[in-house]
Design a protein around this motif. Structure first.
Motif, short mmCIF file in Angstrom:
data_model
loop_
_atom_site.label_atom_id
_atom_site.label_comp_id
_atom_site.label_asym_id
_atom_site.label_seq_id
_atom_site.Cartn_x
_atom_site.Cartn_y
_atom_site.Cartn_z
N ALA A 37 0.89 -1.34 -0.06
CA ALA A 37 0.17 0.04 -0.23
C ALA A 37 0.83 1.47 -0.12
N GLY A 38 0.15 2.36 -0.50
CA GLY A 38 0.96 3.69 -0.51
C GLY A 38 1.07 4.12 0.83
N ALA A 39 2.00 5.09 1.09
CA ALA A 39 2.18 5.43 2.46
C ALA A 39 1.01 5.90 3.13
N ASP A 40 0.05 6.79 2.62
CA ASP A 40 -1.18 7.05 3.30
C ASP A 40 -2.28 6.38 2.94
N GLU A 41 -2.29 5.26 2.31
CA GLU A 41 -3.59 4.53 1.75
C GLU A 41 -4.01 3.72 2.98
N GLY A 42 -5.27 3.94 3.19
CA GLY A 42 -6.15 3.37 4.23
C GLY A 42 -6.44 2.24 3.78
N ILE A 43 -7.07 1.23 4.70
CA ILE A 43 -7.35 -0.08 4.27
C ILE A 43 -8.33 -0.18 3.02
N SER A 44 -8.31 -0.95 2.10
CA SER A 44 -9.12 -0.95 0.92
C SER A 44 -10.43 -1.74 1.00
N THR A 45 -11.17 -1.60 0.49
CA THR A 45 -12.42 -2.54 0.34
C THR A 45 -12.36 -3.96 0.28
N ALA A 46 -11.18 -4.37 -0.64
CA ALA A 46 -10.65 -5.55 -0.78
C ALA A 46 -10.22 -6.08 0.35
N GLU A 47 -9.39 -5.43 0.85
CA GLU A 47 -8.81 -6.00 2.43
C GLU A 47 -9.95 -6.14 3.51
N LEU A 48 -10.97 -5.31 3.19
CA LEU A 48 -12.05 -5.26 4.30
C LEU A 48 -12.80 -6.31 3.92
N ALA A 49 -12.94 -6.74 2.64
CA ALA A 49 -13.78 -7.88 2.34
C ALA A 49 -12.95 -9.10 3.00
N LEU A 50 -11.94 -9.27 3.06
CA LEU A 50 -11.07 -10.31 3.43
C LEU A 50 -11.30 -10.51 4.95
N ALA A 51 -11.09 -9.06 5.71
CA ALA A 51 -11.21 -9.32 7.12
C ALA A 51 -12.73 -9.52 7.72
N ALA A 52 -13.85 -9.20 6.70
CA ALA A 52 -15.00 -9.72 6.83
C ALA A 52 -15.47 -11.29 6.83
N ARG A 53 -14.81 -11.95 6.01
CA ARG A 53 -14.62 -13.30 5.78
C ARG A 53 -14.01 -14.22 6.91
N ASN A 54 -12.61 -13.81 7.10
CA ASN A 54 -11.80 -14.49 7.82
C ASN A 54 -11.85 -13.82 9.21
N HIS A 55 -11.64 -14.45 10.36
CA HIS A 55 -11.98 -13.63 11.68
C HIS A 55 -10.66 -14.22 12.60
N GLY A 56 -10.43 -13.50 13.58
CA GLY A 56 -9.41 -13.55 14.69
C GLY A 56 -9.86 -13.96 15.78
N LEU A 57 -8.96 -14.10 16.50
CA LEU A 57 -9.43 -14.28 18.01
C LEU A 57 -9.95 -13.01 18.68
N PRO A 58 -10.97 -12.76 19.18
CA PRO A 58 -11.11 -11.56 20.10
C PRO A 58 -10.35 -11.86 21.38
N LEU A 59 -9.25 -10.77 21.73
CA LEU A 59 -8.35 -10.98 22.57
C LEU A 59 -8.72 -11.34 23.93
N GLU A 60 -9.63 -11.06 24.28
CA GLU A 60 -10.60 -11.86 25.66
C GLU A 60 -10.50 -13.18 25.77
N ALA A 61 -10.63 -13.84 24.49
CA ALA A 61 -10.69 -15.36 24.12
C ALA A 61 -9.51 -15.98 24.54
N LEU A 62 -8.34 -15.15 24.83
CA LEU A 62 -7.25 -15.89 25.39
C LEU A 62 -7.33 -16.58 26.63
N ARG A 63 -8.55 -16.25 27.23
CA ARG A 63 -8.89 -16.94 28.45
C ARG A 63 -9.08 -18.19 28.63
N TYR A 64 -9.64 -18.86 27.42
CA TYR A 64 -9.97 -20.15 27.14
C TYR A 64 -8.56 -20.96 26.90
N ASP A 65 -8.34 -22.01 27.64
CA ASP A 65 -7.31 -23.13 27.33
C ASP A 65 -7.20 -23.64 25.85
#
Lengths: 388, 388
Positions: free
Chosen positions: B19-47
């Motif tokens: 990405a360019g120096a001041d380029e925000g997150i693009s719609t294509a990147e956002l579409a990936l973020a909406a499909r794939n998902h991370g661990l909400p950090l409070e879920a580190l509480r579960y073994d």
């Protein structure tokens, strides 16, 4: 008021805002997109959506409710009632169980497709899911508690705690009693999803499920129901979740789900653009459609940039009025670039718009879905098969 | 080569870019973020992390594998072996089951914190999860098939099909045989996660689990294992998943997980900024730490913008060498604004960096986690309690 403006919180908790014309998605919006998740559109294939594929939106943090805490969980029913109740999950599970298949959608679904973009959880189209929710009818609990004369609403408090636009709060929403106490509306206090205990992110151990309303009404981690004689004026009712055109517009409340159809994007995707690729010939196109107001009676499909529309075949289960309908059609693809679109109309005569209905909170944007597809020429080779 | 450059695909499938120096997150990147998902950090509480909270990264689409398709699923083991195998899920489940608790992390975790930002799935820090994976040791399957002399790698093919940077492909990766065929490395062909059949998004009905390696090695929807006498040169091995400084740099392969510690952000969050709020007094701070190379031996915590660090207490289970360790410390908060940080060091002497290790693919960025916290003054009021 359900909360107080706390000095100091303003430094970390800003007013709502709308992004500048050329402003990309911010890191704060991205952090919400990474925490909360949508339904990958191919998961529209499942009649009921498994956890992890069903959308989830958590305002603050998922509360810590381990097995011991769940056993000690209490749901209180009070306020303007004759017989206040104190219920635990085991007591609710001991009652006759009711299961409803319900499609839930986030009110902010479609927000990130608006121009200008309201800054919040940046959903594109995928904030939806359908599950079999099992629990106890809310109407029965309210009847047991004995709602007193003069009562107008029930206020629901969850355990999710945080600060939003300067207001520290437990997540809290109300329903009018003509929704909450009417058995025909199907509102549940649920303890199971798809036959298993609620997952943590879906409200373990207890949550509300309000069929036909956007998800903000279905309070998760439910711990109190208070019957009141005045409409609730808390943050999530009168500040957030309003259809407003400007910051000083009191707006209209966000409530019932607008009609929407979504298709499973056909063929296979490019990793980065998610543009679809198909080969020439008949391409089955399937998906789901729903509306909170009335059953979906029509789904139209277009493969020519919305110049012409053809009716898809719609299949709904009359015994599951709150679940999405299935639809299917066949598109005969020939080489070239296409924009597919799909549009639902419900029995109340509401159809999805071809231009987005803007509001400052980015709610209820049921703009039609558009899917870019490349149909390859027959001579385009497929992948070579062997890893050798 | 595992794939062919297909004419026409270039119009929908662009080369990798930064990405360019001041380029925000693009719609294509956002579409990936909406499909794939991370661990909400409070879920580190579960073994062990439930589905929906465990990170998931799907390159193309989740393959459609219903019950009938799962029953007809075949895993073939061939190439340079004496006795090619054809296995179905039931045959694998009939063998002695092995369960390993494994922490999996996406190689792209931390990518969106890089400057400039490689354009791909925009993880911040949350692409991790730990599960009990049950299946059959890969080493045993390879021994049964009888690896022939001269073999160097095993190539794994999944059913996930798409196009990436112009290359149409089934997702495919290899492992050196000294990893794949060594029982001590614990590589599994898994059919269950946390005691239940694999969820669709985690590879149902069969997947590879490679302890200690970034997630790209743990091929989901596994359908073929081919033993080869030359190193695999497919897209995901030689084009993607390399540590490169520029587009022409052949780079080094991405393989073993770098050390990382994450904390559960303490207190409660602001909805939009996710900044944390605590009240004065002792604040327990807990989290997890892991490394693919060697056990985590030290976790340090800083509450003063990384001026000083104190050791947290680390608890690892020696019987679960591939699972994250737990850590805990106590921070005594007084009113003001803070930046908390946490840093892991493993027994191989590798510690997390305080500046991000940049590469063109955005892989292996194990920069320390930083959490902004506001500690209120004691007089700051909490929320008013009543919804009345």
């Amino acid at each position: 008021m359900d909360a107080t403006q706390t000095p100091g919180l303003g430094s970390v908790s800003a007013p709502g805002r709308v992004a500048g014309a050329d402003e990309g998605i911010s890191t704060a919006e991205l952090a919400l997109a990474a925490r909360n998740h949508g339904l990958p559109l191919e998961a529209l294939r499942y009649d009921t959506t498994p956890p992890g594929l069903h959308y989830v939106l958590v305002h603050y943090d998922i509360p810590a409710v381990d097995q011991a805490a769940a056993a000690h969980w209490r749901l209180t029913v009070g306020g303007l009632v004759r017989r206040p109740l104190v219920l635990d999950p085991a007591a609710l599970r001991a009652r006759p169980a009711v299961t409803h298949r319900v499609t839930l959608e986030c009110a902010g679904n479609g927000r990130a497709r608006l121009q200008p973009r309201p800054v919040s959880q940046p959903w594109l189209l995928e904030a939806v899911g359908t599950a079999d929710w099992t629990g106890v009818p809310l109407a029965g609990l309210l009847a047991e508690a004995g709602v007193r004369e003069g009562a107008v609403e029930a206020v629901f408090t969850g355990a999710d705690h945080g600060v939003e636009r300067g207001v520290e709060q437990d997540y809290r929403r109300s329903l009018p009693l003509d929704v909450a106490a009417d058995p025909a509306r199907g509102v549940l206090v649920a303890y199971a999803m798809n036959g298993a205990p609620l997952p943590p992110q879906h409200g373990h151990p207890l949550r509300l499920v309000v069929p036909g309303w956007y998800g903000m009404a279905s309070v998760k981690w439910l711990r109190d129901i208070t019957v009141t004689d005045t409409p609730f004026t808390g943050f999530q009712q009168t500040v957030a979740y309003r259809y407003r055109q400007g910051p000083d517009d009191p707006g209209e409340p966000v409530d019932v789900v607008a009609p929407r159809a979504l298709m499973i994007p056909p063929g296979f995707p490019d990793f980065m653009s998610r543009t679809r690729v198909v080969r020439p010939g008949p391409v089955p196109v399937t998906g789901r459609a729903w509306s909170g107001r009335a059953p979906v009676v029509r789904v139209e499909f277009s493969a020519d940039g919305e110049q012409t529309w053809t009716d898809a075949e719609v299949t709904a289960d009359p015994d599951r009025p709150w679940a999405w309908a299935a639809w299917r059609t066949t598109w005969t693809a020939s080489p070239g670039a296409y924009r597919l679109a799909v549009r639902a109309t419900d029995a109340a005569g509401r159809a999805q718009p071809l231009t987005a209905p803007w509001n400052r909170g980015g709610f209820g944007n049921n703009l039609v879905q558009r899917v870019e597809v490349l149909c390859l020429t027959p001579e385009d080779p497929g992948p070579a098969g062997s890893p050798g």
